[in-house]
Design a protein around this motif. Structure first.
Motif, PDB file in Angstrom:
ATOM      1  N   LEU A   1      34.394  14.028  67.055  1.00 10.12           N
ATOM      2  CA  LEU A   1      33.729  15.193  66.465  1.00 10.12           C
ATOM      3  C   LEU A   1      34.661  16.400  66.448  1.00 10.12           C
ATOM      4  O   LEU A   1      35.213  16.781  67.480  1.00 10.12           O
ATOM      5  N   THR A   2      34.795  16.999  65.270  1.00 13.22           N
ATOM      6  CA  THR A   2      35.567  18.224  65.109  1.00 13.22           C
ATOM      7  C   THR A   2      34.827  19.131  64.141  1.00 13.22           C
ATOM      8  O   THR A   2      33.914  18.702  63.443  1.00 13.22           O
ATOM      9  N   GLY A   3      35.294  20.350  64.099  1.00 18.55           N
ATOM     10  CA  GLY A   3      34.849  21.256  63.065  1.00 18.55           C
ATOM     11  C   GLY A   3      35.591  20.941  61.776  1.00 18.55           C
ATOM     12  O   GLY A   3      36.419  20.025  61.718  1.00 18.55           O
ATOM     13  N   PRO A   4      35.326  21.718  60.712  1.00 19.61           N
ATOM     14  CA  PRO A   4      35.898  21.414  59.408  1.00 19.61           C
ATOM     15  C   PRO A   4      37.311  21.938  59.183  1.00 19.61           C
ATOM     16  O   PRO A   4      37.890  21.706  58.113  1.00 19.61           O
ATOM     17  N   GLU A   5      37.897  22.644  60.167  1.00 21.72           N
ATOM     18  CA  GLU A   5      39.222  23.225  59.971  1.00 21.72           C
ATOM     19  C   GLU A   5      39.916  23.377  61.319  1.00 21.72           C
ATOM     20  O   GLU A   5      39.267  23.517  62.349  1.00 21.72           O
ATOM     21  N   ALA A   6      41.228  23.311  61.285  1.00 19.33           N
ATOM     22  CA  ALA A   6      42.033  23.550  62.492  1.00 19.33           C
ATOM     23  C   ALA A   6      42.549  24.976  62.427  1.00 19.33           C
ATOM     24  O   ALA A   6      43.106  25.400  61.411  1.00 19.33           O
ATOM     25  N   LEU A   7      42.351  25.718  63.507  1.00 18.60           N
ATOM     26  CA  LEU A   7      42.706  27.127  63.548  1.00 18.60           C
ATOM     27  C   LEU A   7      43.714  27.407  64.652  1.00 18.60           C
ATOM     28  O   LEU A   7      43.620  26.857  65.751  1.00 18.60           O
ATOM     29  N   THR A   8      44.649  28.313  64.354  1.00 22.21           N
ATOM     30  CA  THR A   8      45.602  28.788  65.353  1.00 22.21           C
ATOM     31  C   THR A   8      45.015  30.014  66.034  1.00 22.21           C
ATOM     32  O   THR A   8      43.992  30.566  65.598  1.00 22.21           O
ATOM     33  N   GLY A   9      45.675  30.474  67.082  1.00 24.99           N
ATOM     34  CA  GLY A   9      45.253  31.701  67.741  1.00 24.99           C
ATOM     35  C   GLY A   9      45.259  32.889  66.800  1.00 24.99           C
ATOM     36  O   GLY A   9      44.368  33.745  66.853  1.00 24.99           O
ATOM     37  N   GLU A  10      46.228  32.948  65.915  1.00 25.66           N
ATOM     38  CA  GLU A  10      46.293  34.033  64.937  1.00 25.66           C
ATOM     39  C   GLU A  10      45.106  33.964  63.976  1.00 25.66           C
ATOM     40  O   GLU A  10      44.553  35.002  63.594  1.00 25.66           O
ATOM     41  N   ASP A  11      44.715  32.751  63.582  1.00 23.44           N
ATOM     42  CA  ASP A  11      43.534  32.590  62.718  1.00 23.44           C
ATOM     43  C   ASP A  11      42.286  33.113  63.423  1.00 23.44           C
ATOM     44  O   ASP A  11      41.452  33.788  62.819  1.00 23.44           O
ATOM     45  N   ILE A  12      42.159  32.796  64.703  1.00 24.22           N
ATOM     46  CA  ILE A  12      40.998  33.226  65.478  1.00 24.22           C
ATOM     47  C   ILE A  12      40.970  34.749  65.598  1.00 24.22           C
ATOM     48  O   ILE A  12      39.920  35.376  65.415  1.00 24.22           O
ATOM     49  N   ALA A  13      42.118  35.350  65.873  1.00 26.56           N
ATOM     50  CA  ALA A  13      42.189  36.814  65.958  1.00 26.56           C
ATOM     51  C   ALA A  13      41.767  37.437  64.626  1.00 26.56           C
ATOM     52  O   ALA A  13      41.039  38.448  64.610  1.00 26.56           O
ATOM     53  N   ALA A  14      42.182  36.859  63.508  1.00 20.20           N
ATOM     54  CA  ALA A  14      41.807  37.386  62.191  1.00 20.20           C
ATOM     55  C   ALA A  14      40.301  37.273  61.967  1.00 20.20           C
ATOM     56  O   ALA A  14      39.667  38.207  61.451  1.00 20.20           O
TER      57      ALA A  14
ATOM     58  N   LEU B   1      38.000  37.172  64.323  1.00 21.77           N
ATOM     59  CA  LEU B   1      37.386  38.140  65.230  1.00 21.77           C
ATOM     60  C   LEU B   1      37.488  39.546  64.652  1.00 21.77           C
ATOM     61  O   LEU B   1      36.535  40.332  64.743  1.00 21.77           O
ATOM     62  N   SER B   2      38.622  39.877  64.055  1.00 24.17           N
ATOM     63  CA  SER B   2      38.795  41.192  63.425  1.00 24.17           C
ATOM     64  C   SER B   2      37.780  41.379  62.306  1.00 24.17           C
ATOM     65  O   SER B   2      37.137  42.439  62.198  1.00 24.17           O
ATOM     66  N   GLU B   3      37.642  40.372  61.485  1.00 22.82           N
ATOM     67  CA  GLU B   3      36.693  40.426  60.373  1.00 22.82           C
ATOM     68  C   GLU B   3      35.261  40.606  60.871  1.00 22.82           C
ATOM     69  O   GLU B   3      34.500  41.423  60.339  1.00 22.82           O
ATOM     70  N   ALA B   4      34.885  39.854  61.902  1.00 26.47           N
ATOM     71  CA  ALA B   4      33.501  39.881  62.392  1.00 26.47           C
ATOM     72  C   ALA B   4      33.162  41.157  63.156  1.00 26.47           C
ATOM     73  O   ALA B   4      32.012  41.596  63.143  1.00 26.47           O
ATOM     74  N   THR B   5      34.165  41.746  63.819  1.00 25.42           N
ATOM     75  CA  THR B   5      33.888  42.913  64.659  1.00 25.42           C
ATOM     76  C   THR B   5      34.229  44.232  63.987  1.00 25.42           C
ATOM     77  O   THR B   5      33.818  45.291  64.475  1.00 25.42           O
ATOM     78  N   GLY B   6      34.994  44.183  62.910  1.00 26.45           N
ATOM     79  CA  GLY B   6      35.406  45.419  62.253  1.00 26.45           C
ATOM     80  C   GLY B   6      36.511  46.148  63.003  1.00 26.45           C
ATOM     81  O   GLY B   6      36.817  47.294  62.701  1.00 26.45           O
ATOM     82  N   ARG B   7      37.097  45.494  63.991  1.00 23.72           N
ATOM     83  CA  ARG B   7      38.207  46.056  64.774  1.00 23.72           C
ATOM     84  C   ARG B   7      39.404  45.128  64.633  1.00 23.72           C
ATOM     85  O   ARG B   7      39.236  43.935  64.401  1.00 23.72           O
ATOM     86  N   THR B   8      40.575  45.647  64.806  1.00 24.62           N
ATOM     87  CA  THR B   8      41.766  44.803  64.786  1.00 24.62           C
ATOM     88  C   THR B   8      41.874  44.086  66.126  1.00 24.62           C
ATOM     89  O   THR B   8      41.976  44.729  67.167  1.00 24.62           O
TER      90      THR B   8
END
Length: 171
Positions: free
Chosen positions: A78-91, A93-100
């Motif tokens: 079982l996996t999600g539909p995409e593989a993400l790097t730490g940089e992807d996750i930070a991006a 999080l930035s989008e969802a929180t409105g903060r960098t």
């Protein structure tokens, strides 16, 4: 990896079996919520791409395997539909929180100490660090379509998980 001996014993037992084998849980990101909210930094303890899976998808597949038919003798990666790097996750999080939110590597020793400091048993923390160690090699990046095959719907996306939990990352 850690379960192979037990799985082999089950296969040899003559009992019906179904293995549910998830990768890294999206909910694990919540361990980082306090520091993300405080510092706007995602401390990446993985160091490579990971196809994170939502624990709710794991539960849904497990429930179907237990109550449905035709799952005997199958191993469900079982996996999600995409593989993400730490940089992807930070991006995300930035989008969802409105903060960098930036990404910074978290060395294994600090990751383990943090888990133990937050109440995790040392053996479990060691296992989590061991699991994380295979991410840079790409072993957690493979994408499986099992969730959609078993449930008839796509696996939840990391972007949606972060958006649903954005309050946890803003304090």
């Amino acid at each position: 990896m850690w379960h192979s001996e037990t799985q082999e014993l089950l296969k040899e037992s003559g009992l019906d079996w179904t293995f549910v084998q998830p990768t890294y849980f999206m909910q694990n990101l919540l361990w980082h919520a306090e520091s993300i909210a405080r510092d706007s930094v995602y401390h990446d303890d993985l160091g490579g791409p990971v196809a994170w899976i939502d624990a709710r998808d794991i539960a849904d597949v497990a429930a179907e395997a237990l109550t449905g038919t035709g799952h005997e003798g199958k191993a469900y990666g079982l996996t999600g539909p995409e593989a993400l790097t730490g940089e992807d996750i930070a991006a995300l999080l930035s989008e969802a929180t409105g903060r960098t939110v930036t990404c910074a590597p978290l060395p294994p020793g600090r990751a383990k100490a943090g888990m133990i400091g937050n109440g995790m048993h040392p053996d479990v923390a060691a296992a989590m660090v061991e699991l994380a160690s295979i991410a840079p090699k790409g072993f957690l990046a493979g994408i499986e379509t099992t969730v959609s095959e078993v449930l008839g719907r796509p696996a939840r996306r990391f972007r949606d998980f972060v958006a649903e939990n954005s309050h946890a990352f803003t304090g």
